[in-house]
Design a protein around this motif. Structure first.
Motif, PDB file in Angstrom:
ATOM      1  N   ILE A 227      -3.917   5.469   3.319  1.00  0.00           N
ATOM      2  CA  ILE A 227      -5.003   5.732   2.382  1.00  0.00           C
ATOM      3  C   ILE A 227      -5.483   7.178   2.510  1.00  0.00           C
ATOM      4  O   ILE A 227      -5.835   7.825   1.507  1.00  0.00           O
ATOM      5  N   GLN A 228      -5.458   7.726   3.714  1.00  0.00           N
ATOM      6  CA  GLN A 228      -5.810   9.133   3.898  1.00  0.00           C
ATOM      7  C   GLN A 228      -4.813  10.030   3.165  1.00  0.00           C
ATOM      8  O   GLN A 228      -5.197  11.017   2.523  1.00  0.00           O
ATOM      9  N   GLU A 229      -3.517   9.690   3.258  1.00  0.00           N
ATOM     10  CA  GLU A 229      -2.502  10.430   2.495  1.00  0.00           C
ATOM     11  C   GLU A 229      -2.798  10.356   1.004  1.00  0.00           C
ATOM     12  O   GLU A 229      -2.677  11.355   0.286  1.00  0.00           O
ATOM     13  N   ARG A 230      -3.170   9.154   0.562  1.00  0.00           N
ATOM     14  CA  ARG A 230      -3.480   8.973  -0.862  1.00  0.00           C
ATOM     15  C   ARG A 230      -4.667   9.844  -1.276  1.00  0.00           C
ATOM     16  O   ARG A 230      -4.622  10.489  -2.335  1.00  0.00           O
ATOM     17  N   ASN A 231      -5.711   9.863  -0.471  1.00  0.00           N
ATOM     18  CA  ASN A 231      -6.883  10.663  -0.809  1.00  0.00           C
ATOM     19  C   ASN A 231      -6.531  12.149  -0.895  1.00  0.00           C
ATOM     20  O   ASN A 231      -7.008  12.865  -1.791  1.00  0.00           O
ATOM     21  N   GLN A 232      -5.695  12.599   0.027  1.00  0.00           N
ATOM     22  CA  GLN A 232      -5.268  14.004   0.005  1.00  0.00           C
ATOM     23  C   GLN A 232      -4.474  14.314  -1.255  1.00  0.00           C
ATOM     24  O   GLN A 232      -4.637  15.392  -1.859  1.00  0.00           O
ATOM     25  N   PHE A 233      -3.639  13.371  -1.667  1.00  0.00           N
ATOM     26  CA  PHE A 233      -2.872  13.587  -2.896  1.00  0.00           C
ATOM     27  C   PHE A 233      -3.800  13.711  -4.097  1.00  0.00           C
ATOM     28  O   PHE A 233      -3.671  14.644  -4.897  1.00  0.00           O
ATOM     29  N   TRP A 234      -4.727  12.763  -4.249  1.00  0.00           N
ATOM     30  CA  TRP A 234      -5.614  12.808  -5.415  1.00  0.00           C
ATOM     31  C   TRP A 234      -6.509  14.037  -5.391  1.00  0.00           C
ATOM     32  O   TRP A 234      -6.804  14.620  -6.443  1.00  0.00           O
ATOM     33  N   ASP A 235      -6.925  14.469  -4.207  1.00  0.00           N
ATOM     34  CA  ASP A 235      -7.717  15.702  -4.122  1.00  0.00           C
ATOM     35  C   ASP A 235      -6.918  16.897  -4.636  1.00  0.00           C
ATOM     36  O   ASP A 235      -7.463  17.798  -5.292  1.00  0.00           O
ATOM     37  N   SER A 236      -5.615  16.889  -4.361  1.00  0.00           N
ATOM     38  CA  SER A 236      -4.766  18.011  -4.789  1.00  0.00           C
ATOM     39  C   SER A 236      -4.577  18.046  -6.306  1.00  0.00           C
ATOM     40  O   SER A 236      -4.260  19.094  -6.865  1.00  0.00           O
ATOM     41  N   THR A 237      -4.768  16.899  -6.966  1.00  0.00           N
ATOM     42  CA  THR A 237      -4.596  16.851  -8.423  1.00  0.00           C
ATOM     43  C   THR A 237      -5.855  17.272  -9.173  1.00  0.00           C
ATOM     44  O   THR A 237      -5.790  17.556 -10.367  1.00  0.00           O
TER      45      THR A 237
ATOM     46  N   ARG B 268     -10.137   5.648  -9.540  1.00  0.00           N
ATOM     47  CA  ARG B 268     -11.252   4.714  -9.592  1.00  0.00           C
ATOM     48  C   ARG B 268     -11.785   4.363  -8.221  1.00  0.00           C
ATOM     49  O   ARG B 268     -12.976   4.151  -8.032  1.00  0.00           O
ATOM     50  N   SER B 269     -10.897   4.294  -7.213  1.00  0.00           N
ATOM     51  CA  SER B 269     -11.335   3.908  -5.887  1.00  0.00           C
ATOM     52  C   SER B 269     -12.212   4.979  -5.234  1.00  0.00           C
ATOM     53  O   SER B 269     -12.860   4.733  -4.222  1.00  0.00           O
ATOM     54  N   HIS B 270     -12.248   6.199  -5.791  1.00  0.00           N
ATOM     55  CA  HIS B 270     -13.097   7.266  -5.262  1.00  0.00           C
ATOM     56  C   HIS B 270     -14.449   7.288  -5.951  1.00  0.00           C
ATOM     57  O   HIS B 270     -15.350   7.993  -5.511  1.00  0.00           O
TER      58      HIS B 270
ATOM     59  N   ILE C 294       0.840  -1.206   0.000  1.00  0.00           N
ATOM     60  CA  ILE C 294       0.000   0.000   0.000  1.00  0.00           C
ATOM     61  C   ILE C 294       0.873   1.254   0.000  1.00  0.00           C
ATOM     62  O   ILE C 294       0.600   2.227  -0.726  1.00  0.00           O
ATOM     63  N   LEU C 295       1.929   1.241   0.793  1.00  0.00           N
ATOM     64  CA  LEU C 295       2.864   2.374   0.798  1.00  0.00           C
ATOM     65  C   LEU C 295       3.455   2.596  -0.588  1.00  0.00           C
ATOM     66  O   LEU C 295       3.512   3.734  -1.090  1.00  0.00           O
ATOM     67  N   GLN C 296       3.905   1.508  -1.223  1.00  0.00           N
ATOM     68  CA  GLN C 296       4.521   1.625  -2.538  1.00  0.00           C
ATOM     69  C   GLN C 296       3.514   2.091  -3.571  1.00  0.00           C
ATOM     70  O   GLN C 296       3.854   2.881  -4.468  1.00  0.00           O
ATOM     71  N   MET C 297       2.283   1.637  -3.474  1.00  0.00           N
ATOM     72  CA  MET C 297       1.231   2.088  -4.385  1.00  0.00           C
ATOM     73  C   MET C 297       1.093   3.604  -4.345  1.00  0.00           C
ATOM     74  O   MET C 297       1.092   4.278  -5.388  1.00  0.00           O
ATOM     75  N   VAL C 298       0.986   4.157  -3.138  1.00  0.00           N
ATOM     76  CA  VAL C 298       0.835   5.606  -2.998  1.00  0.00           C
ATOM     77  C   VAL C 298       2.058   6.337  -3.535  1.00  0.00           C
ATOM     78  O   VAL C 298       1.945   7.369  -4.221  1.00  0.00           O
ATOM     79  N   GLU C 299       3.233   5.794  -3.269  1.00  0.00           N
ATOM     80  CA  GLU C 299       4.467   6.451  -3.715  1.00  0.00           C
ATOM     81  C   GLU C 299       4.582   6.459  -5.235  1.00  0.00           C
ATOM     82  O   GLU C 299       5.035   7.449  -5.817  1.00  0.00           O
ATOM     83  N   TYR C 300       4.172   5.382  -5.886  1.00  0.00           N
ATOM     84  CA  TYR C 300       4.209   5.364  -7.351  1.00  0.00           C
ATOM     85  C   TYR C 300       3.193   6.340  -7.943  1.00  0.00           C
ATOM     86  O   TYR C 300       3.472   7.015  -8.934  1.00  0.00           O
ATOM     87  N   GLU C 301       2.030   6.417  -7.358  1.00  0.00           N
ATOM     88  CA  GLU C 301       1.034   7.382  -7.855  1.00  0.00           C
ATOM     89  C   GLU C 301       1.548   8.809  -7.694  1.00  0.00           C
ATOM     90  O   GLU C 301       1.410   9.627  -8.617  1.00  0.00           O
ATOM     91  N   ARG C 302       2.157   9.113  -6.562  1.00  0.00           N
ATOM     92  CA  ARG C 302       2.657  10.470  -6.337  1.00  0.00           C
ATOM     93  C   ARG C 302       3.844  10.787  -7.246  1.00  0.00           C
ATOM     94  O   ARG C 302       3.919  11.885  -7.806  1.00  0.00           O
ATOM     95  N   SER C 303       4.758   9.835  -7.389  1.00  0.00           N
ATOM     96  CA  SER C 303       5.945  10.103  -8.220  1.00  0.00           C
ATOM     97  C   SER C 303       5.579  10.245  -9.691  1.00  0.00           C
ATOM     98  O   SER C 303       6.301  10.887 -10.449  1.00  0.00           O
ATOM     99  N   ASN C 304       4.454   9.653 -10.083  1.00  0.00           N
ATOM    100  CA  ASN C 304       3.971   9.804 -11.462  1.00  0.00           C
ATOM    101  C   ASN C 304       2.952  10.931 -11.588  1.00  0.00           C
ATOM    102  O   ASN C 304       2.291  11.055 -12.625  1.00  0.00           O
ATOM    103  N   GLU C 305       2.819  11.741 -10.530  1.00  0.00           N
ATOM    104  CA  GLU C 305       1.981  12.937 -10.527  1.00  0.00           C
ATOM    105  C   GLU C 305       0.546  12.666 -10.974  1.00  0.00           C
ATOM    106  O   GLU C 305      -0.064  13.460 -11.677  1.00  0.00           O
ATOM    107  N   GLY C 306       0.036  11.513 -10.549  1.00  0.00           N
ATOM    108  CA  GLY C 306      -1.352  11.201 -10.849  1.00  0.00           C
ATOM    109  C   GLY C 306      -1.601  10.668 -12.243  1.00  0.00           C
ATOM    110  O   GLY C 306      -2.758  10.473 -12.642  1.00  0.00           O
ATOM    111  N   ARG C 307      -0.533  10.383 -12.990  1.00  0.00           N
ATOM    112  CA  ARG C 307      -0.728   9.842 -14.346  1.00  0.00           C
ATOM    113  C   ARG C 307      -0.992   8.341 -14.323  1.00  0.00           C
ATOM    114  O   ARG C 307      -1.371   7.771 -15.343  1.00  0.00           O
TER     115      ARG C 307
END
Length: 247
Positions: free
Chosen positions: A227-237, A242-244, A188-201
């Motif tokens: 997951i809360q960190e992940r949600n905050q990241f996607w909100d910022s983009t 899909r999970s939202h 889960i940590l790695q999932m969030v890190e890959y999404e952030r490093s790819n800037e939501g692409r």
């Protein structure tokens, strides 16, 4: 390319007696079928640990396959994954660490995917049942612990590694359940890190359901915070993963 199943390592379930078409086609897989293709095959039945040291190099160079389906080709290796898992075990909250043999958990984190040095990283979309995957990994661990480590230090280290690996596979002790949860939170940590490093692409939402299978409340709390960190990241983009989406 199929993109509908998350990568995780679960103990065998009730459906594992079913052989898939992929299993039938690869039923003759053995450690030897991989070893025979290696240009520098490790020497066996020696009292030196060097052949074992060399086989571990394959864990450093083999990528975790689940991410490659999302064009993350330069992602983590198997040993990258196990290294962070081992660190996470050392940070168990006091409510857990007081009930756990932490050094054994750390060893388990470093051992649990060792068989992938020959088996590779099999994911649920590869058409290989859990039963067949377990067979390959068990035979590989027997090869490592008996033919590479059987004469090293009287074979005691190999026997311990094999016992700890089997404990993880059986997933009956608290230590094994803890390390299974650590396996999931590391993903889960790695999932969030890959999404952030790819800037939501890249949207890795399919992996979020791995977190729902975490059992221990202390690790579930880590997952919820991630997951809360992940949600905050996607909100910022300004994008909606899909999970939202409303189900």
């Amino acid at each position: 390319m199929i993109k509908n199943a998350a990568q995780t390592n679960e103990p065998p379930g009730p459906d594992t007696s079913i052989l898939t078409k992929g299993d039938v086609q690869a039923a003759d897989w053995t450690p030897e079928s991989v070893l025979s293709t290696m240009s520098h095959r490790p020497q066996e039945n020696t009292d030196s640990p060097l052949p074992f040291f060399h086989i571990l190099e394959r864990l450093k160079t083999t990528k975790r396959a689940g991410w490659q389906r999302f064009d993350i080709d330069n992602g983590e290796s198997i040993s990258d994954h196990m290294y962070r898992m081992s660190i996470l075990t050392m940070l168990a909250p006091p409510s857990l660490s007081s009930r756990l043999d932490i050094p054994r958990c750390t060893k388990m984190a470093l051992i649990h995917d060792m068989a992938e040095a020959l088996v590779g990283d099999i994911t649920p979309v590869d058409g290989i049942s859990k039963k067949e995957k377990s067979r390959r990994e068990a035979e590989t661990m027997d090869y490592i612990c008996k033919r590479l480590l059987g004469k090293v230090g009287g074979g005691l280290s190999g026997e311990e590694i094999r016992r700890i690996w089997q404990e993880y596979e059986d997933s009956e002790t608290l230590e094994a359940k803890f390390v299974h949860d650590i396996d999931k939170i590391e993903l889960i940590l790695q999932m969030v890190e890959y999404e952030r490093s790819n800037e939501g692409r890249v949207d890795l939402s399919e992996f979020t359901r791995v977190g729902t299978r975490i059992e221990l409340p202390e690790i579930k709390a880590w997952c919820d915070a991630t997951i809360q960190e992940r949600n905050q990241f996607w909100d910022s983009t300004g994008k909606v993963p899909r999970s939202h989406l409303k189900k």
